[in-house]
Write a protein that holds these residues in place. Structure first.
Motif, PDB file in Angstrom:
ATOM      1  N   SER A  16       1.029  -1.154  -0.476  1.00 58.52           N
ATOM      2  CA  SER A  16      -0.246   0.512  -0.307  1.00 58.52           C
ATOM      3  C   SER A  16       0.897   1.006  -0.108  1.00 58.52           C
ATOM      4  CB  SER A  16      -0.760   0.634   1.155  1.00 58.52           C
ATOM      5  OG  SER A  16      -1.670  -1.305   1.149  1.00 58.52           O
ATOM      6  N   TRP A  17       2.056   1.100   0.864  1.00 58.81           N
ATOM      7  CA  TRP A  17       2.418   2.559   0.436  1.00 58.81           C
ATOM      8  C   TRP A  17       4.069   2.067   0.223  1.00 58.81           C
ATOM      9  CZ3 TRP A  17       0.795   6.425   2.388  1.00 58.81           C
ATOM     10  CH2 TRP A  17      -0.897   6.778   3.075  1.00 58.81           C
ATOM     11  N   TYR A  33       1.452   6.451  -1.928  1.00 56.11           N
ATOM     12  CA  TYR A  33      -0.198   5.415  -1.714  1.00 56.11           C
ATOM     13  C   TYR A  33      -0.093   4.791  -2.616  1.00 56.11           C
ATOM     14  CZ  TYR A  33      -3.995   3.201  -0.191  1.00 56.11           C
ATOM     15  OH  TYR A  33      -5.373   2.227  -0.260  1.00 56.11           O
ATOM     16  N   PRO A  60      -6.065  12.654  -4.796  1.00 54.51           N
ATOM     17  CA  PRO A  60      -6.171  11.366  -4.218  1.00 54.51           C
ATOM     18  C   PRO A  60      -7.484  10.254  -3.660  1.00 54.51           C
ATOM     19  CG  PRO A  60      -6.724  13.134  -2.000  1.00 54.51           C
ATOM     20  CD  PRO A  60      -6.314  14.390  -3.689  1.00 54.51           C
ATOM     21  N   TYR A  64      -6.503   6.190  -0.360  1.00 52.38           N
ATOM     22  CA  TYR A  64      -5.145   6.692  -0.112  1.00 52.38           C
ATOM     23  C   TYR A  64      -6.178   7.478   1.059  1.00 52.38           C
ATOM     24  CZ  TYR A  64      -2.126  10.552   0.963  1.00 52.38           C
ATOM     25  OH  TYR A  64      -1.784  11.449   1.779  1.00 52.38           O
ATOM     26  N   GLU A  68      -4.681   7.831   5.228  1.00 51.73           N
ATOM     27  CA  GLU A  68      -4.394   8.623   5.461  1.00 51.73           C
ATOM     28  C   GLU A  68      -4.682   9.202   6.940  1.00 51.73           C
ATOM     29  OE1 GLU A  68      -3.297  12.630   3.814  1.00 51.73           O
ATOM     30  OE2 GLU A  68      -4.938  12.732   3.976  1.00 51.73           O
TER      31      GLU A  68
END
Length: 116
Positions: A16-17, A33, A60, A64, A68
């Motif tokens: 994911s990141w 992301y 975004p 995301y 976040e």
């Protein structure tokens, strides 16, 4: 320390990141992301006594924004713990690791989360 473990200690999907520290001269962490619609940039500005969390990305995704919010909420939890550790009530305010200015700055930041 695993960059894919959020501040809460909850595992994040490593797909994911993507974490990056662009410079060893500055206290900056960037987390892009996987869908590349957004990036979190966390800066520690010692000279100003500030911690900044910035969103980069003009559109975004909803996914995301949800992720976040989880990460930023975890950061705010840790900052709150440093500033107002209820398990150590005998610590005087001036001896705490963090003294928010204004006192409600952490709560104010939390109110701005997209999925708070």
């Amino acid at each position: 320390s695993d960059p894919f473990v959020s501040i809460h200690g909850q595992p994040q999907d490593p797909k994911s990141w993507r974490a990056d520290q662009p410079s060893s001269d500055e206290y900056v962490l960037e987390m892009l992301y996987h869908d590349q619609t957004g990036m979190i940039q966390i800066e520690l500005l010692e000279e100003k006594g500030e911690i900044r969390v910035l969103r980069c990305g003009s559109m975004p995704s909803t996914q995301y924004l949800m992720q976040e919010s989880i990460i930023v909420d975890g950061i705010l939890d840790e900052l709150h713990q440093c500033a107002f550790d209820d398990s150590e009530p005998d610590i005087k305010d001036e001896h705490r690791l963090l003294i928010p200015d204004p006192t409600n700055a952490i709560d104010t930041a939390r109110e701005t989360l997209a999925f708070g």
